[in-house]
Design an enzyme around this catalytic site. Structure first.
Site, PDB file in Angstrom:
ATOM      1  N   LYS A  68       0.835  -1.191   0.000  1.00  0.00           N
ATOM      2  CA  LYS A  68       0.000   0.000   0.000  1.00  0.00           C
ATOM      3  C   LYS A  68       0.879   1.253   0.000  1.00  0.00           C
ATOM      4  O   LYS A  68       0.667   2.172  -0.790  1.00  0.00           O
ATOM      5  CB  LYS A  68      -0.912  -0.009   1.232  1.00  0.00           C
ATOM      6  CG  LYS A  68      -1.987   1.050   1.209  1.00  0.00           C
ATOM      7  CD  LYS A  68      -2.826   1.014   2.489  1.00  0.00           C
ATOM      8  CE  LYS A  68      -3.711  -0.214   2.551  1.00  0.00           C
ATOM      9  NZ  LYS A  68      -4.344  -0.395   3.867  1.00  0.00           N
ATOM     10  N   ARG A  72      -3.237   3.092   8.749  1.00  0.00           N
ATOM     11  CA  ARG A  72      -3.561   1.795   8.132  1.00  0.00           C
ATOM     12  C   ARG A  72      -2.342   0.898   8.037  1.00  0.00           C
ATOM     13  O   ARG A  72      -1.230   1.370   7.849  1.00  0.00           O
ATOM     14  CB  ARG A  72      -4.048   1.999   6.694  1.00  0.00           C
ATOM     15  CG  ARG A  72      -5.365   2.660   6.529  1.00  0.00           C
ATOM     16  CD  ARG A  72      -5.503   3.040   5.050  1.00  0.00           C
ATOM     17  NE  ARG A  72      -6.613   3.919   4.844  1.00  0.00           N
ATOM     18  CZ  ARG A  72      -7.720   3.571   4.159  1.00  0.00           C
ATOM     19  NH1 ARG A  72      -7.824   2.383   3.627  1.00  0.00           N
ATOM     20  NH2 ARG A  72      -8.699   4.429   4.017  1.00  0.00           N
ATOM     21  N   GLY A 116      -7.953  -7.010   4.628  1.00  0.00           N
ATOM     22  CA  GLY A 116      -8.895  -7.183   5.739  1.00  0.00           C
ATOM     23  C   GLY A 116      -8.336  -7.907   6.937  1.00  0.00           C
ATOM     24  O   GLY A 116      -9.040  -8.135   7.915  1.00  0.00           O
ATOM     25  N   MET A 162      -5.600  -7.053   8.858  1.00  0.00           N
ATOM     26  CA  MET A 162      -5.053  -6.217   9.930  1.00  0.00           C
ATOM     27  C   MET A 162      -5.937  -4.983  10.153  1.00  0.00           C
ATOM     28  O   MET A 162      -6.977  -4.835   9.521  1.00  0.00           O
ATOM     29  CB  MET A 162      -3.617  -5.837   9.590  1.00  0.00           C
ATOM     30  CG  MET A 162      -2.684  -7.048   9.682  1.00  0.00           C
ATOM     31  SD  MET A 162      -0.998  -6.649   9.225  1.00  0.00           S
ATOM     32  CE  MET A 162      -1.152  -6.325   7.485  1.00  0.00           C
ATOM     33  N   ARG A 193      -4.397  -1.307  -5.706  1.00  0.00           N
ATOM     34  CA  ARG A 193      -3.592  -2.537  -5.603  1.00  0.00           C
ATOM     35  C   ARG A 193      -4.084  -3.502  -6.667  1.00  0.00           C
ATOM     36  O   ARG A 193      -5.187  -3.339  -7.197  1.00  0.00           O
ATOM     37  CB  ARG A 193      -3.733  -3.157  -4.216  1.00  0.00           C
ATOM     38  CG  ARG A 193      -5.164  -3.479  -3.847  1.00  0.00           C
ATOM     39  CD  ARG A 193      -5.269  -3.960  -2.414  1.00  0.00           C
ATOM     40  NE  ARG A 193      -6.672  -4.079  -2.038  1.00  0.00           N
ATOM     41  CZ  ARG A 193      -7.084  -4.202  -0.785  1.00  0.00           C
ATOM     42  NH1 ARG A 193      -6.223  -4.196   0.215  1.00  0.00           N
ATOM     43  NH2 ARG A 193      -8.360  -4.340  -0.511  1.00  0.00           N
ATOM     44  N   HIS A 201      -3.697 -47.899  -1.418  1.00  0.00           N
ATOM     45  CA  HIS A 201      -4.097 -48.539  -2.666  1.00  0.00           C
ATOM     46  C   HIS A 201      -5.156 -47.713  -3.388  1.00  0.00           C
ATOM     47  O   HIS A 201      -5.040 -47.401  -4.577  1.00  0.00           O
ATOM     48  CB  HIS A 201      -4.614 -49.953  -2.356  1.00  0.00           C
ATOM     49  CG  HIS A 201      -5.124 -50.662  -3.557  1.00  0.00           C
ATOM     50  ND1 HIS A 201      -6.446 -50.706  -3.892  1.00  0.00           N
ATOM     51  CD2 HIS A 201      -4.474 -51.332  -4.534  1.00  0.00           C
ATOM     52  CE1 HIS A 201      -6.599 -51.390  -5.005  1.00  0.00           C
ATOM     53  NE2 HIS A 201      -5.408 -51.791  -5.423  1.00  0.00           N
ATOM     54  N   SER A 252      15.611 -41.733 -13.768  1.00  0.00           N
ATOM     55  CA  SER A 252      14.350 -41.073 -13.469  1.00  0.00           C
ATOM     56  C   SER A 252      14.240 -41.001 -11.950  1.00  0.00           C
ATOM     57  O   SER A 252      14.166 -42.030 -11.275  1.00  0.00           O
ATOM     58  CB  SER A 252      13.195 -41.878 -14.060  1.00  0.00           C
ATOM     59  OG  SER A 252      11.979 -41.243 -13.768  1.00  0.00           O
ATOM     60  N   CYS A 300       9.928 -38.482 -11.985  1.00  0.00           N
ATOM     61  CA  CYS A 300       8.610 -39.041 -12.243  1.00  0.00           C
ATOM     62  C   CYS A 300       7.813 -39.248 -10.961  1.00  0.00           C
ATOM     63  O   CYS A 300       6.812 -39.929 -10.961  1.00  0.00           O
ATOM     64  CB  CYS A 300       8.708 -40.337 -13.021  1.00  0.00           C
ATOM     65  SG  CYS A 300       9.463 -41.682 -12.117  1.00  0.00           S
ATOM     66  N   TYR A 330      13.677 -33.720 -18.189  1.00  0.00           N
ATOM     67  CA  TYR A 330      12.219 -33.769 -18.262  1.00  0.00           C
ATOM     68  C   TYR A 330      11.589 -33.924 -16.884  1.00  0.00           C
ATOM     69  O   TYR A 330      12.259 -34.325 -15.925  1.00  0.00           O
ATOM     70  CB  TYR A 330      11.753 -34.924 -19.167  1.00  0.00           C
ATOM     71  CG  TYR A 330      12.009 -36.294 -18.601  1.00  0.00           C
ATOM     72  CD1 TYR A 330      11.062 -36.930 -17.787  1.00  0.00           C
ATOM     73  CD2 TYR A 330      13.190 -36.967 -18.870  1.00  0.00           C
ATOM     74  CE1 TYR A 330      11.303 -38.191 -17.259  1.00  0.00           C
ATOM     75  CE2 TYR A 330      13.434 -38.221 -18.350  1.00  0.00           C
ATOM     76  CZ  TYR A 330      12.493 -38.834 -17.549  1.00  0.00           C
ATOM     77  OH  TYR A 330      12.726 -40.063 -17.021  1.00  0.00           O
TER      78      TYR A 330
END
Lengths: 865, 865
Positions: free
Chosen positions: A22, A92, A101, A103, A336, A452, A751, A819, A839
């Site tokens: 702010k 503020r 909202g 604080m 903002r 599972h 991997s 992976c 990858y």
């Protein structure tokens, strides 16, 4: 000397860390000549110092505040605490990261019994001035002195009832004056002290109160939810008050420069004539749509629209603006970046690019990759009213509604009748697979995120909630209890696998979709990302879906789910129960053509793209039924004996992965054989299958050496030696990572299986930890995040880095990737890029997330962050 | 050019790797002028090349052999294949590491139908010459041509029976001639080729046969058992034959320079007059004690004694010597360091030091540390005849005999009557503790080397055999089956925890003792070692015993065994079952004075020495009874519910260690409190208690930070802040090792818990792995050793090294040690020294091993190996 206080005109937009969002914006707007009421900002560092000093304001800070107030007086020509033309200010909060909202704020500060007279003289409106005064006392009493809001409200209500008034605007100046007097007595009663008439005292106490509000409960929770560090502190903005409630040429409002719900480019907001900001927020009066301002105050509206455009261009994003009109003059109190829905967010980004406000890199930088992924599952309409009966682990995202069934067979029967069911079980076993396949969603009472049910459901893209401990099964009455509520088969419920909610009845759903905006953003992402994005897919359906979502191959094709197919399970069990090599071979011979079909289907779906097939990984007992008190009587004795023989006290650390391949080479041989046969058939059909063979759970180079020889022997025998089918390994054990230089000599690719690597590096059994202590660890900030969701860079990450470096040292050609489930987590993907992987592989629905996250890290690294 | 063949005179003692042990010794003796028949050695590298070339002799080798034979001819004046004065040779194996009796030998090579006539002429003994010839054909036929030994023996027996002879010496020259002819026919029949008359062919075939014998089954097994690499190959020694069977001025024998059983300094061996060496070995005639040689051949005996002394001084060790006397001339055929019992080994070392032959460093270098440890348990008399009924895992060393009991209560009753029992259970639980305490030894059907029974038994120093799967319980008949044998309570058995044997009946035992020799060697060891040696001790008895065995403190005092005490278990269970903090606190208040007594006792026993106390480590369910089909009905419902709630699918990776301390801080607080109170009482009594507090299973620095603060708070509260009680952690998770730099900032010491670290680094659950696949891994040489026995230097070792280096980087004062079972394993101790640890900690009985092993590595490093 480090300054604690900066005038708005001394700050700048870049000083967000110091001045808060702010404060930085106010400074920036001031510097751009926007109509901002003058003021100053107390730095975030001051807040931290306040806490370091045992919650006391430092002398240096107090001095600087006084000095700044003097400057404010000379800038405004008003006097703080002055009987004439008194200076009133707002106080503020404002952290570097917006916490709307959370604080506290104090308005109209500087009023006391004397200055209120000055305000009356100046405004020529006694009623207004006294209303301000009573608002201030009320707010100060509440925020600074800690007296509950309703204590004041009751008085106000009583006054209105006595006078038979319905609306605050009807209250007279004299009635406000009376209320002021009552409020002051209330304060005396609650605090044993008089309401402070000294305006400096008012100011310093208010500053302290804002500092304190940094650590109120709701702010702390908000920070935790949004991963905002506790250490950044809040700034405090002290700003001259302007008044929207001095008459009908006054007003106040809040507006977004675009629609925060849809993203539509049209100013969206509300205003009230003759009101202060808090009236808009508090909902005491019903505000009017911003468009009506064009009629009410045409000149102001035109100026406001221009300012909106200016602010959007300045901040290159949709703005959320607070404004006040004081006697025909427009003031911007705050701007903002506006909060928005994920849908709006994407539309705004695409529009901003089209409008030339930002480029595609900036647009990608701003995408919330995680949010992007959420919209790809069928989910409960966020506007629907739902009755949450219980909550479990969000094991597989998406939502499903259906009638409750307690058995897999029943689920299948119902599906054949075209009916939707939710399979509800204490836990699932491989024998429930056909039920999981048939049901809309799965709900279990036991088991964690890798149980599972969870694994199978995620593999199938079915919604699943696991470990919902509020469920209690009552087999005698063939019903299920959730608390006091008994549910029978046929009752409808809804399962939300994205949040873990279990909801009574059916609820409206939103279908998943790859919107035009998403497609555009994903195209941009593909231009920047360096990481290849592969999918974890075990069947042709998933494989095809993953190509749709942009997969450049299958990075992990698990073969165990194929074994769990209900038609195969008896053959698989015969194979496991075989007492001799010959019997086992016979069962494997039966499995061979089935596996060949599996691989044929996937390789066909991925024609021309690599498919990394992992040989059998889980311990064999996972394919046998589970024995417990209820089942042991009815089961075949041979099976019971074998189940007991295969029992392990820590199956995660047991006889699985390549250890099976070493002790039962014939199983792996059959699998490689099936891969080769499928490949040959596809080649004969003119296709271009690109299988890669992956050996799981390698811990010692010798395991890979032996199994690679075996795999090569089968490939050779099948006449595919010249296809150069890559053979690689999972790196999922700490030992594999630290001896990667040895292992890489026998591997074409690594991997990183980060699920298992996380389990062993931490010694966290995921199933056990998540239900028992891991939540405590995350809540108490012992761990920064659940390491199964976001890669633990400090620990597991070091092992991955070591694995990559050591591996490439002895094998420069080594291809590396990941992976585990982290392959679909944006933060983890950033690490994968950094560490030089080639990858990432993730579940099909997370592919868009991965594509964007990979682009984001590439762009960030290019920019040198 | 690398030479394949060296004359004895060209070799040297240092060339053991090239010439093998026998060849190097023959060369050395030749160079020292000892009476060694001349010859040459074919190098070990030639053996490897033989295999590399597909088991074919290279041309270069054949040429060099021929050249060496010519040199041998000129040295001896004999002719190989000559009709007059023929040169006969022996062809013997000889690897760098002695493998007695494992490979092949051919004697009398060079005989054929012509040269045998030369031997007759030369020896003037037709019977002798023909005997040699038939021996040669028999040996050649067996060893080189692969015809089974008994094929020849049957003919010899038939001949003797026909002629009604009982002894070989009665066979006449003509009868030997007839046998030679029959043997040649046998060879023709079996090989379809004539017995080779060409002596060069004989020689080359014999050399090949010795090479081949490197890979015969018994040699391969011997190498595996003795950890001899397959790659070193064998040398071949070709040496002129001398004959001990040319008459009564001839003879042959084998002697040790000291008694290999007791170590006594006195020549020990046997000889035969008029015989060849194989007669002594084959046991056809009964040899006479070596002392009698003094009467039979006084001059030879005197010369032999002198040579024995010379050889001992040359090789600085007890020698095992083969000798032959040919017509009054003594030849030494071979000398090598003699095999001996562990008792003899120590005595010889101490004597050699006393005699000034070797110094204490050399003596220590030669101690087999592992063997030293074995003698410290009560064990079965190695001379006793035993009936092994079954074999399980050797879980805790030592042996015990007693009558079978099936319940802990029964064991306790019997003990109170002064009776010795063996507790036999499917597996044990904490409720069996009093039975384990009461029994002589423990035998279980299930569970691995870290099962409850194994851990508790090792802690108590009780013999234990676990996982003996041949046991089958028959509760109906209240008996136990081992195969066809039914055993009832009261039947006597013997359990050998050092080998895993289960023996029917009682057997004679040998008591453990620290002999004078051991004491001397341990004193020497203490002079050289750099590592401190600590003990793992959980009670005052073990603590006192460990001081006796040289412990310099307690490196690991586990507190869980204290919790398992039968008197405590109900209180501990109350603590676990408590639903509220208050209830739990009440149970803990009851435990506090008990724990105080525990710590008082240990700290008292170790007065002035550090005692590292580990706070509670195992998952809580270990203190609750186990639920299975048989128990679930009879148990309290609250306990059943709690057991189920605490159930974990992988307890090794579950809610244990410091995770308990985080979630139930009151447990750890109680323990630290008890430590402080015990410490204060001891200080008040004028003692010097040195407690150290160790937090187990740290994976993240924040865990240690939080728990350290808690421990310090309690210490402060108890007024012991100025004692500076060290607070440290186990490093037993891969994540702890890789983030050791962070963790060390909050730790005064690291104790590497290599049991758990091995489990997590490999992902081997010890309980599961040892029974299922680990043996296969060791057998197939996938792993060089069981990593739970010998530290895996490549993998786990790297993590330890990383832990030490990183830890010291951020905390230069950090004390590091090891307290897993590897702390008592010589190879692992060597690694601990190398990596710069300050101490090793092991079970009391392994302290002598650790002291010696620590000295050995210090000496080796000093010497720069």
């Amino acid at each position: 000397m480090i300054r604690n206080v900066l005038l708005f005109s001394e700050g700048s937009r870049e000083m967000r860390d110091v001045l808060g969002g702010k404060g930085a914006n106010l400074a920036d707007m001031t510097n751009h000549g926007l109509p901002v009421p003058p003021g100053f900002t107390i730095t975030t560092a001051s807040c931290n110092r306040y806490y370091e000093e045992g919650q006391r304001l430092q002398k240096a800070l107090i001095d600087e505040v006084e000095q700044a107030m003097q400057q404010l007086e000379s800038m405004t020509g008003k006097v703080f605490g002055g009987k004439e033309n008194p200076l009133l200010v707002s106080v503020r909060s404002g952290a570097a990261i917006s916490m709307p909202g959370m604080m506290d704020t104090i308005l109209n500060l500087g009023l006391n019994d004397e200055t209120v007279q000055g305000l009356i003289d100046q405004s020529k409106d006694k009623r207004f001035a006294l209303d301000c005064y009573r608002r201030f006392i009320q707010m100060f009493g509440n925020v600074v002195l800690g007296i509950e809001h309703h204590v004041f409200e009751i008085r106000l209500q009583a006054l209105k009832e006595q006078a038979d008034l319905t609306d605050d605007t009807q209250v007279t100046a004299e009635q406000w004056e009376q209320l002021v007097s009552e409020y002051k007595k209330l304060i005396k009663k609650h605090t044993k002290e008089d309401f402070p008439q000294d305006v400096k005292t008012q100011l310093l106490q208010a500053i302290e109160a804002v500092f304190r509000s940094w650590n109120n409960q709701r702010a702390k929770i908000y920070r935790k939810i949004n991963n905002i560090p506790d250490s950044i502190g809040t700034a405090v903005n002290v700003q001259m008050m302007v008044f929207g409630n001095l008459g009908d040429d006054c007003g106040t409002g809040v507006a977004f420069t675009r629609n925060p719900s849809t993203g539509e480019k049209k100013i969206f907001g509300e205003f009230l004539v003759n009101a202060q900001g808090e009236d808009v927020v508090a909902g005491i009066r019903t505000p009017r749509p911003i468009a009506e301002l064009a009629q009410t105050m045409p000149a102001i509206y035109e100026q406001f629209v221009q300012l909106c455009n200016l602010l959007e261009h300045t901040y290159k994003d949709m703005q959320d603006i607070e404004f006040t009109v004081e006697r025909g003059k427009l003031y911007i109190l705050q701007t903002r970046n506006g909060k928005r829905t994920s849908q709006a967010s994407l539309k705004i980004l695409v529009d901003l690019v089209d409008e030339g406000v930002i480029d595609t890199k900036e647009a990608l930088r701003r995408v919330d990759a995680e949010q992007l992924g959420q919209s790809l599952h069928r989910r409960i309409d966020p506007d629907a009213k739902v009755e949450v009966a219980a909550t479990g682990l969000p094991a597989s995202p998406g939502s499903g509604s259906g009638s409750i069934v307690f058995t897999a067979d029943h689920a299948e029967e119902q599906m054949k009748k075209g009916l939707r069911t939710i399979l509800v079980r204490p836990e699932t076993t491989p024998e429930d697979i056909h039920g999981i396949l048939a049901a809309e969603a799965i709900l279990t009472a036991r088991g964690g995120m890798t149980s599972h049910a969870a694994v199978v459901a995620r593999g199938m893209g079915k919604p699943c909630v696991c470990g919902c401990e509020q469920l209690s099964f009552d087999p005698e009455n063939n019903c299920l209890w959730i608390g006091e509520q008994a549910l029978k088969e046929g009752d409808w419920i809804t399962v939300d696998g994205s949040t873990g909610r279990v909801i009574l009845g059916a609820v409206p759903m939103i279908d998943p979709e790859l919107t035009e905006e998403m497609k555009k953003i994903l195209e941009w992402a593909d231009q920047y990302r360096k990481l290849l994005v592969m999918s974890n897919a075990d069947n042709p359906v998933d494989a095809r879906r993953s190509v749709e979502y942009g997969a450049q191959g299958v990075g992990l094709c698990r073969t165990e789910h194929m074994f769990m197919d209900p038609e195969r399970i008896p053959v698989v069990q015969n194979m496991i129960l075989a007492d001799s090599f010959a019997d086992r071979k016979q069962a494997l011979d039966q499995l061979l053509p089935m596996q060949e079909e599996d691989f044929y289907g996937i390789l066909l779906a991925m024609d021309g793209l690599p498919v990394t097939i992992r040989l059998l990984d889980p311990p064999l007992h996972e394919f046998l039924p589970r024995i417990d008190e209820t089942t042991s009587g009815s089961m075949d004795e041979a099976i019971v004996r074998k189940v007991k023989a295969l029992h392990e006290s820590n199956p995660m650390l047991g006889h699985r992965g390549c250890r099976l391949g070493i002790t039962y080479p014939e199983i792996y041989e059959m699998q490689v054989n099936a891969i080769c046969r499928a490949t040959k058939r596809l080649i004969a059909g003119g296709m271009n299958p690109i299988p890669e063979i992956m050996i799981p759970l390698i811990g010692h180079v010798n395991e890979l050496r032996i199994l690679r020889e075996m795999v090569e022997r089968v490939i050779q025998k099948e006449g595919l030696a010249d296809r150069n089918i890559p053979i690689g390994t999972m790196i999922e054990l700490p030992r594999a990572a630290v001896t990667a230089d040895q292992i890489a000599q026998h591997a074409d690719f690594f991997s990183f299986g980060t699920n298992d690597l996380t389990q062993t590096t931490f010694a966290f059994s995921r199933d056990d930890a998540e239900g028992k202590f891991l939540q405590v660890y995350v809540d108490q900030e012992i761990l920064p995040a659940n390491p199964f969701m976001t890669l633990d860079v400090d620990g597991v990450g070091q092992l991955i880095r070591m694995g990559v470096e050591k591996g490439k040292k002895t094998n420069a050609q080594l291809k590396t990737g990941i992976c585990g489930e982290h392959g679909g987590d944006p933060k983890s993907i950033a690490f994968c890029h950094e560490v030089g992987l080639k990858y990432v592989s993730c579940s099909p629905f997370r592919l868009p997330i991965a594509r964007v996250a990979a682009a984001q890290v590439a762009i960030a690294k290019e920019a040198g962050c």
